[in-house]
Design a protein around this motif. Sequence first.
Motif, PDB file in Angstrom:
ATOM      1  N   ALA A 257       0.827  -1.204   0.000  1.00 29.21           N
ATOM      2  CA  ALA A 257       0.000   0.000   0.000  1.00 29.21           C
ATOM      3  C   ALA A 257       0.864   1.259   0.000  1.00 29.21           C
ATOM      4  N   LEU A 258       1.927   1.251   0.790  1.00 29.07           N
ATOM      5  CA  LEU A 258       2.815   2.412   0.826  1.00 29.07           C
ATOM      6  C   LEU A 258       3.549   2.599  -0.497  1.00 29.07           C
TER       7      LEU A 258
ATOM      8  N   TYR B  99       2.434   1.688  -3.412  1.00 34.19           N
ATOM      9  CA  TYR B  99       1.454   2.139  -4.393  1.00 34.19           C
ATOM     10  C   TYR B  99       1.165   3.634  -4.228  1.00 34.19           C
ATOM     11  N   LYS B 100       1.089   4.056  -2.958  1.00 32.63           N
ATOM     12  CA  LYS B 100       0.740   5.447  -2.688  1.00 32.63           C
ATOM     13  C   LYS B 100       1.912   6.394  -2.987  1.00 32.63           C
ATOM     14  N   PHE B 101       3.123   6.010  -2.592  1.00 29.59           N
ATOM     15  CA  PHE B 101       4.258   6.918  -2.706  1.00 29.59           C
ATOM     16  C   PHE B 101       5.299   6.495  -3.746  1.00 29.59           C
TER      17      PHE B 101
ATOM     18  N   GLU C 106       5.312   5.732 -10.657  1.00 27.26           N
ATOM     19  CA  GLU C 106       5.097   4.740 -11.696  1.00 27.26           C
ATOM     20  C   GLU C 106       6.246   3.735 -11.695  1.00 27.26           C
TER      21      GLU C 106
ATOM     22  N   TYR D  84       6.745  -4.598  -7.493  1.00 28.14           N
ATOM     23  CA  TYR D  84       5.840  -4.999  -6.417  1.00 28.14           C
ATOM     24  C   TYR D  84       6.016  -6.474  -6.067  1.00 28.14           C
TER      25      TYR D  84
END
Length: 98
Positions: A40-41, A43-45, A48, A54
Amino acid sequence: MTGNSPLDDPEAAAFAWARYRRIMRAMLLFTIGLVAIAMALLYKFGGEVSVHFYIATALGVGFVMLLAGALMGLVFLSSGTGHDESVDNNLPDNDPEN
């Protein structure tokens, strides 16, 4: 030379291994949560980045956490059952005069 290990007793060994499995289950749940937070972190910060990033991060964090949990669980297993105390660590005397 070694003495009799408490793990030689089937009941004590069954209890110890059940405790180890309980530790590993808890570590697995913690690891899954930690990987989810890391994803989640990222993806948020993260901006691209490729999906491979991931995957590599999830596998790396998961593997390291589970390996650390397994090794620490084995330390707890060995120490908690008294197996460590049953090992004789007396080394022969290295006195050059004798």
